[in-house]
Design an enzyme around this catalytic site. Structure first.
Site, PDB file in Angstrom:
ATOM      1  N   GLU A 117      -4.672   2.579 -17.202  1.00 49.35           N
ATOM      2  CA  GLU A 117      -5.630   2.362 -16.119  1.00 49.35           C
ATOM      3  C   GLU A 117      -7.001   2.962 -16.418  1.00 49.35           C
ATOM      4  OE1 GLU A 117      -1.594   2.010 -14.156  1.00 49.35           O
ATOM      5  OE2 GLU A 117      -2.521   3.418 -15.555  1.00 49.35           O
ATOM      6  N   HIS A 131      -3.482   6.254  -8.580  1.00 53.77           N
ATOM      7  CA  HIS A 131      -2.102   6.302  -8.097  1.00 53.77           C
ATOM      8  C   HIS A 131      -1.405   7.455  -8.807  1.00 53.77           C
ATOM      9  CE1 HIS A 131      -1.617   4.237 -11.952  1.00 53.77           C
ATOM     10  NE2 HIS A 131      -0.341   4.630 -11.917  1.00 53.77           N
ATOM     11  N   GLU A 143      -1.193  12.504 -12.051  1.00 58.76           N
ATOM     12  CA  GLU A 143      -0.325  12.512 -13.229  1.00 58.76           C
ATOM     13  C   GLU A 143      -0.847  13.507 -14.256  1.00 58.76           C
ATOM     14  OE1 GLU A 143      -0.142   8.448 -14.524  1.00 58.76           O
ATOM     15  OE2 GLU A 143       0.742   7.761 -12.633  1.00 58.76           O
TER      16      GLU A 143
END
Length: 275
Positions: free
Chosen positions: A10, A115, A134
């Site tokens: 991403e 996300h 993350e």
């Protein structure tokens, strides 16, 4: 000097849209090449400054996105699922540094395709009461193995996040977030220069440091109550709110294994467009 690259997609050069990162789409095929280019630029910088081995761990979705046939021949690639340590598989093999390439902001925050593990069912993750992307989760695991985070690349929001969890890392902003699905992007020739330079500069910090092992608590908030209910059937996982679960673990490795189970159970409970 042995270096590991944890490569997510991403935050790669040019990526802004769902189809850019979903396997099988025409756009995904295009951005696989740009993603591989980012990895190769980073590999070149690492080897230019003394790396003797570079292991690239594919960390996005199917974990079969990078083009092996186009990979810098000096590197090795760990590809495919399912890996016990997921995005950080290989951190336990005695590497001297790790690069977080193509990372993004966490769930609940501004950022291109932001996300945390699940694309849209998780609205927030907390590690020891601190909001966690993350990157933050993976940095805590790296610390457990005494491995410094050398470089973090992604959009400006991902780099802002990394300033807190990896303050000594080289940061490479390949695009500026305008919205979740839009960004001001640098072309591959520019980002390649930035990535190579940052990787080369970061090698002076490579080398294992003291391991930091401590108990951790992770809490996860979902966008619907049934996902929390589904995750709470896991032993040691407690539902602590209508849409929130939490659990404790003796170390970060065990915490991340449990987190993987929580996200897998929640993903399996999603039912069509109603979630």
């Amino acid at each position: 000097m042995r270096i590991m690259i944890s490569a997510d997609m991403e935050g790669a050069t040019g990526v802004t849209w769902t189809e850019d990162v979903i396997p099988g789409t025409e756009q995904w095929q295009r951005f696989r090449r740009l993603f591989t280019g980012d990895v190769n630029a980073t590999i070149a910088g690492l080897f230019d400054s003394g790396a003797t081995d570079v292991l690239v761990n594919e960390a996005h979705s199917s974990q079969r996105n990078l083009l092996l046939e186009d990979l810098d021949g000096r590197a090795r690639m760990l590809t495919g699922r399912h890996k016990p340590l997921s995005m950080m598989q290989g951190i336990d093999t005695g590497v001297d540094g790790v690069v977080f390439l193509g990372y993004h902001a966490g769930a609940g925050f501004d950022g291109v395709l932001s996300h945390t593990y699940l694309e849209n069912q998780i609205t927030g993750v907390w590690l020891d009461d601190v909001p966690a992307s993350e990157g933050r989760l993976n940095a805590a695991m790296a610390a457990e193995y005494g491995v410094p985070v050398l470089v973090v690349s992604g959009d400006d929001k991902a780099c802002d996040d990394a300033q807190d969890y990896a303050p000594e890392a080289e940061l490479v902003t390949v695009k500026e977030c305008v919205s979740r699905y839009a960004a001001i992007c640098l072309p591959p020739a520019r980002t390649a220069e930035l990535l190579s330079s940052a990787a080369a500069d970061a090698m002076n910090r490579a080398g294992r440091v003291e391991r930091f092992t401590t108990p951790h608590r992770i809490e996860v908030e979902f966008d619907a109550s049934h996902l929390a209910q589904a995750a709470a059937v896991i032993p040691t996982v407690e539902q602590i709110g209508v849409r929130r679960v939490g659990f404790d673990a003796p170390d970060m490795t065990e915490a991340m294994k449990a987190f993987k189970i929580v996200t897998a159970i929640a993903a399996g409970a999603v039912q069509g467009i109603y979630g």
